[in-house]
Enzyme design. Structure first.
Site, PDB file in Angstrom:
ATOM      1  N   LEU A  42       0.810  -1.218   0.000  1.00  6.66           N
ATOM      2  CA  LEU A  42       0.000   0.000   0.000  1.00  6.66           C
ATOM      3  C   LEU A  42       0.844   1.268   0.000  1.00  6.66           C
ATOM      4  CD1 LEU A  42      -2.758  -0.976   2.586  1.00  6.66           C
ATOM      5  CD2 LEU A  42      -2.963  -0.896   0.095  1.00  6.66           C
ATOM      6  N   GLY A  44       2.949   2.716  -1.972  1.00  5.67           N
ATOM      7  CA  GLY A  44       2.932   3.576  -3.145  1.00  5.67           C
ATOM      8  C   GLY A  44       1.739   3.337  -4.049  1.00  5.67           C
ATOM      9  N   HIS A  45       0.740   2.618  -3.546  1.00  7.48           N
ATOM     10  CA  HIS A  45      -0.413   2.221  -4.373  1.00  7.48           C
ATOM     11  C   HIS A  45      -1.708   2.624  -3.673  1.00  7.48           C
ATOM     12  CE1 HIS A  45      -2.962  -0.627  -6.757  1.00  7.48           C
ATOM     13  NE2 HIS A  45      -2.030  -0.433  -7.658  1.00  7.48           N
ATOM     14  N   PHE A  46      -2.134   3.734  -3.549  1.00  9.32           N
ATOM     15  CA  PHE A  46      -1.668   5.000  -4.104  1.00  9.32           C
ATOM     16  C   PHE A  46      -1.606   6.004  -2.956  1.00  9.32           C
ATOM     17  CE2 PHE A  46      -3.895   2.791  -7.544  1.00  9.32           C
ATOM     18  CZ  PHE A  46      -2.942   2.820  -8.545  1.00  9.32           C
ATOM     19  N   VAL A  51      -5.036   1.459  -2.181  1.00  7.61           N
ATOM     20  CA  VAL A  51      -5.870   0.428  -2.777  1.00  7.61           C
ATOM     21  C   VAL A  51      -5.045  -0.857  -2.862  1.00  7.61           C
ATOM     22  CG1 VAL A  51      -7.121  -0.258  -4.865  1.00  7.61           C
ATOM     23  CG2 VAL A  51      -7.126   2.138  -4.153  1.00  7.61           C
TER      24      VAL A  51
END
Length: 129
Positions: A42, A44-46, A51
């Protein structure tokens, strides 16, 4: 089964152990995983809108499904050989508890094909083989 019991069967360990508990009901696995929010996937997503990546959702289902063939796992390393008919219906976020159901649809030698899905509440998030 709780996490400690699952660790006796699956080779996965933190941070890749993605099943908190499971029950086996005949030929169906029912597993749960709560997205805590501090998972590595999680970060860097986002940023600002975390997500769970689709491939991680598939891994969660696969880990729950693998417990259906737990007797065949002793001393072996399970691997994905492919994914078919995967459909992402919604997304999972920190605080969500994924409810996974999976069953074996066929086995040829060491290859096992599972059908599985994950829900958050009544909302289907992902399904596939």
């Amino acid at each position: 089964m709780n996490r400690d019991e699952i660790k006796q069967l699956l080779p996965h360990r933190e941070p890749m152990l993605l099943v908190d508990e499971t029950t086996l009901d005949g030929g169906v696995a029912h597993a749960r995983y709560t997205v805590r929010g501090n998972e590595w996937f999680l970060q860097g997503h986002f940023p600002g809108n975390p997500v769970v990546p689709g491939v991680v959702l598939c891994e969660i289902i696969a880990q729950g499904a693998a417990l259906l063939v737990k007797d065949q796992l002793a001393g072996k390393m399970p691997f994905f050989a492919g994914m078919n008919k995967v459909k992402f219906r919604n997304s999972a976020h920190p605080g969500d508890t994924l409810q996974i159901t999976a069953q074996v649809i066929r086995q040829t030698g060491p290859f096992v094909v599972f059908k599985g899905q994950a829900h958050v509440g009544d909302t289907k998030i992902v399904e596939g083989e």
